[in-house]
Design a protein around this motif. Structure first.
Motif, PDB file in Angstrom:
ATOM      1  N   LEU A 119       1.681   8.860   6.658  1.00  0.00           N
ATOM      2  CA  LEU A 119       0.530   9.087   7.158  1.00  0.00           C
ATOM      3  C   LEU A 119      -0.242   9.883   6.289  1.00  0.00           C
ATOM      4  O   LEU A 119      -1.954   8.799   6.207  1.00  0.00           O
ATOM      5  CB  LEU A 119       0.877  11.080   7.228  1.00  0.00           C
ATOM      6  CG  LEU A 119      -0.290  12.117   8.105  1.00  0.00           C
ATOM      7  CD1 LEU A 119      -1.704  11.331   8.474  1.00  0.00           C
ATOM      8  CD2 LEU A 119      -0.080  13.403   8.461  1.00  0.00           C
ATOM      9  N   GLY A 123      -0.634   6.090   4.527  1.00  0.00           N
ATOM     10  CA  GLY A 123      -1.852   5.671   4.530  1.00  0.00           C
ATOM     11  C   GLY A 123      -3.323   5.651   5.058  1.00  0.00           C
ATOM     12  O   GLY A 123      -4.197   4.659   4.232  1.00  0.00           O
ATOM     13  N   THR A 124      -3.366   6.963   5.198  1.00  0.00           N
ATOM     14  CA  THR A 124      -5.015   7.623   4.946  1.00  0.00           C
ATOM     15  C   THR A 124      -5.158   7.000   3.544  1.00  0.00           C
ATOM     16  O   THR A 124      -6.452   7.012   3.553  1.00  0.00           O
ATOM     17  CB  THR A 124      -5.302   9.257   5.114  1.00  0.00           C
ATOM     18  OG1 THR A 124      -3.448   9.785   4.774  1.00  0.00           O
ATOM     19  CG2 THR A 124      -4.914   8.741   6.861  1.00  0.00           C
ATOM     20  N   ILE A 152      -6.610   3.600   3.174  1.00  0.00           N
ATOM     21  CA  ILE A 152      -8.246   3.618   3.299  1.00  0.00           C
ATOM     22  C   ILE A 152      -9.298   4.422   2.923  1.00  0.00           C
ATOM     23  O   ILE A 152     -10.644   3.821   1.794  1.00  0.00           O
ATOM     24  CB  ILE A 152      -8.655   5.280   4.848  1.00  0.00           C
ATOM     25  CG1 ILE A 152      -7.221   3.797   6.924  1.00  0.00           C
ATOM     26  CG2 ILE A 152      -9.583   5.028   5.372  1.00  0.00           C
ATOM     27  CD1 ILE A 152      -6.799   4.180   7.363  1.00  0.00           C
ATOM     28  N   ILE A 181      -0.501   7.016  13.675  1.00  0.00           N
ATOM     29  CA  ILE A 181      -1.943   5.597  13.884  1.00  0.00           C
ATOM     30  C   ILE A 181      -3.147   6.097  14.112  1.00  0.00           C
ATOM     31  O   ILE A 181      -4.069   5.531  14.265  1.00  0.00           O
ATOM     32  CB  ILE A 181      -1.154   4.535  15.280  1.00  0.00           C
ATOM     33  CG1 ILE A 181       0.248   3.973  14.521  1.00  0.00           C
ATOM     34  CG2 ILE A 181      -2.279   3.313  15.318  1.00  0.00           C
ATOM     35  CD1 ILE A 181       1.130   3.582  15.430  1.00  0.00           C
ATOM     36  N   TRP A 209      -5.080   7.602  11.232  1.00  0.00           N
ATOM     37  CA  TRP A 209      -5.151   6.111  10.895  1.00  0.00           C
ATOM     38  C   TRP A 209      -7.047   5.635  11.221  1.00  0.00           C
ATOM     39  O   TRP A 209      -7.222   5.548  10.453  1.00  0.00           O
ATOM     40  CB  TRP A 209      -4.394   5.179  10.742  1.00  0.00           C
ATOM     41  CG  TRP A 209      -3.266   5.633   9.640  1.00  0.00           C
ATOM     42  CD1 TRP A 209      -2.472   6.680   8.484  1.00  0.00           C
ATOM     43  CD2 TRP A 209      -2.046   3.951   9.719  1.00  0.00           C
ATOM     44  NE1 TRP A 209      -1.794   6.088   8.026  1.00  0.00           N
ATOM     45  CE2 TRP A 209      -1.424   4.913   8.727  1.00  0.00           C
ATOM     46  CE3 TRP A 209      -1.283   3.057  11.009  1.00  0.00           C
ATOM     47  CZ2 TRP A 209       0.314   4.238   8.792  1.00  0.00           C
ATOM     48  CZ3 TRP A 209      -0.218   2.575  10.077  1.00  0.00           C
ATOM     49  CH2 TRP A 209       0.387   3.116   9.373  1.00  0.00           C
TER      50      TRP A 209
END
Length: 378
Positions: free
Chosen positions: A212, A215-216, A219, A358, A361
Motif C-alpha cells: 500500500l 505503491g502510493t 504514484i 489495488i 492505488w
C-alpha cells in the motif's frame, strides 16, 4: 557525482553521446532504472540478512485483525532497501553543486535514520512502543527546522521563499509573510515543520497493508517529479503560469529515483509481502514528499497529490476525536470507523487485502491526474 565526471569529460574531450547526460530527462530515466535495479538485486541480499538477524515485524496482539498475526515472521526494516535505492542514484546523477540536491538528500537520509532508530528499538530491543513519541517528533521538527531555515534564508530561494501556489486559481499565490518581509519566517518556518512532520507521519500510518505505502508513494513521486520538471524550465513554467524555479529540475532526478526504488521494493513487498519497509522507509518517504512539495512551492497540493496519506491521517483524527468526545459526554466511547487507519476499516468489512491495496492505488492515480489538471484548470 557520476554526472560531474561525465560533464567534465564532455567539456574537455567531447566523447560521442556524452552530451545526452546534460539533459535532465536522460539522467532521470537512468536514475529510475538504477534505483529499480538496486531495489530488486540488492533487496534480496538485504532481506536474507534481515532474516538471518531475525529482524522481524512486531505484531501487536490487540490489533484486532487475526489475518495480520501471520505476518509476525516477516522481516521488517526493508526501508533500508528503499533508502539505498533512492540515495545512490540521486548522488550519482544529480548536480552536486545544487542546494536542491543537498537538501532533499539530507531530509530523506535524516528521517530514514529516525525511522531506523524506531525500527531498531522495536525489533532488536523487543520494545513494541519503539522510539518515544517525543524523540520521533523531535527528529521530524529538527529536519523541518533545518529545511525551513534553508528555504527562507538561502539566497537561491529568497525571491519566492514565502510564496506558495494556490491550486485551481490562475496567478494566485499565498504569501506567508503576512507580518512583513522581516518577520516572514515567523509563519513560514513553523509551516515547513508542520508539513514535514505531518506528511512523514501520514506515510507511516499508511504503511499497514502489503504494497500500500510503496505503491502510493511511487504514484506521488511520479507526480511530484513532473511538477519539478515543469517548474525548472522557463518555457513550461511560462506557458503554465507557475513559478519558475531555476535549478529545481534536479529534483526530477530524485523523484525518478524514488519511483524506481518503490517499484523495485514492490517486487518483494507486494502481497504476500516478503519484507516490510518499517518506519525506516515510511518516515523517509513522507519527509521527501513534504520537502519536494515545499521546494516546489506546491505544499497546498499535498492533500491531492498525497491524497491517500491525507485520508488515512484524517480517519485516525476523526476516530480519536469522536471517541474522546463521546466518552466524555456519554461515558462510553463510540467509533466512526470499525478500525483506523481507514484501510483497516475495509479489512474489518471483509475486503481482501490485495483488493483494498489495488483500489487505493487506483484512487491515488486519479488524484495524481487531478493534481496535474490543476496546472490548466484555473
Amino acid at each position: 557525482m557520476l554526472y560531474e565526471l561525465l560533464h567534465w569529460l564532455e567539456v574537455n574531450y567531447q566523447p560521442p553521446g556524452f552530451g545526452a547526460f546534460e539533459f535532465i530527462t536522460t539522467r532521470a530515466a537512468i536514475a529510475a532504472a538504477m534505483a529499480l535495479f538496486i531495489s530488486v538485486m540488492i533487496g534480496r541480499r538485504i532481506i536474507e540478512w534481515l532474516e538471518k538477524m531475525q529482524l522481524r515485524e512486531v505484531i501487536r496482539e490487540d490489533i484486532g485483525l487475526d489475518t495480520h498475526l501471520g505476518k509476525a515472521h516477516t522481516p521488517t526494516m526493508g526501508g533500508l532497501i528503499i533508502l539505498l535505492a533512492i540515495l545512490i542514484p540521486a548522488v550519482f546523477w544529480m548536480k552536486m553543486d545544487s542546494i536542491y540536491t543537498w537538501m532533499i538528500i539530507l531530509v530523506t537520509f535524516i528521517l530514514g535514520v529516525v525511522g531506523f532508530a524506531d525500527d531498531y528499538i522495536k525489533v532488536v530491543k523487543k520494545d513494541k512502543s519503539g522510539l518515544s513519541g517525543r524523540l520521533k517528533v523531535a527528529g521530524q521538527v529538527t529536519v523541518g527546522l533545518l529545511l525551513g531555515l534553508t528555504l527562507y534564508f538561502w539566497p537561491e530561494f529568497q525571491e519566492f521563499n514565502t510564496l506558495s501556489t494556490v491550486p485551481f486559481l490562475k496567478n494566485v499565490n499565498i504569501d506567508y509573510a503576512v507580518l512583513g518581509e522581516a518577520l516572514g519566517w515567523v509563519i513560514y518556518i513553523p509551516m515547513v515543520i508542520f508539513v514535514i512532520t505531518a506528511v512523514s507521519n501520514a506515510v507511516n500510518l499508511t504503511d499497514g497493508l502489503d504494497g500500500l505505502a510503496a505503491g502510493t508513494s511511487a504514484i506521488a513521486g511520479l507526480i511530484l517529479g513532473i511538477f519539478a520538471y515543469v517548474s525548472g524550465r522557463t518555457d513550461f513554467s511560462d506557458f503554465l503560469d507557475i513559478i519558475y524555479l531555476p535549478g529545481a529540475g534536479e529534483l526530477t532526478i530524485f523523484a525518478a529515483s524514488l519511483v524506481g526504488a518503490c517499484m523495485g521494493f514492490l517486487w518483494y513487498n507486494a502481497h504476500p509481502a516478503s519484507v516490510f519497509m518499517g518506519d525506516t522507509g515510511s518516515l523517509a518517504l513522507g519527509g521527501s514528499f513534504g520537502a519536494l512539495a515545499l521546494m516546489l512551492h506546491k505544499e497546498l497540493l499535498l492533500p491531492i497529490i498525497c491524497g491517500i496519506f491525507f485520508v488515512e491521517t484524517v480517519s485516525v483524527i476523526i476516530q480519536t476525536t469522536y471517541f474522546k468526545y463521546t466518552k466524555r459526554k456519554f461515558g462510553e466511547g463510540k467509533r466512526v470507523f470499525l478500525m483506523t487507519p481507514i484501510h483497516h476499516h475495509f479489512e474489518k468489512k471483509g475486503l481482501p487485502e490485495s483488493k483494498i491495496v489495488i483500489r487505493f492505488w487506483i484512487i491515488a492515480v486519479l488524484l495524481g491526474i487531478l493534481s496535474l489538471l490543476t496546472l490548466k484548470l484555473r
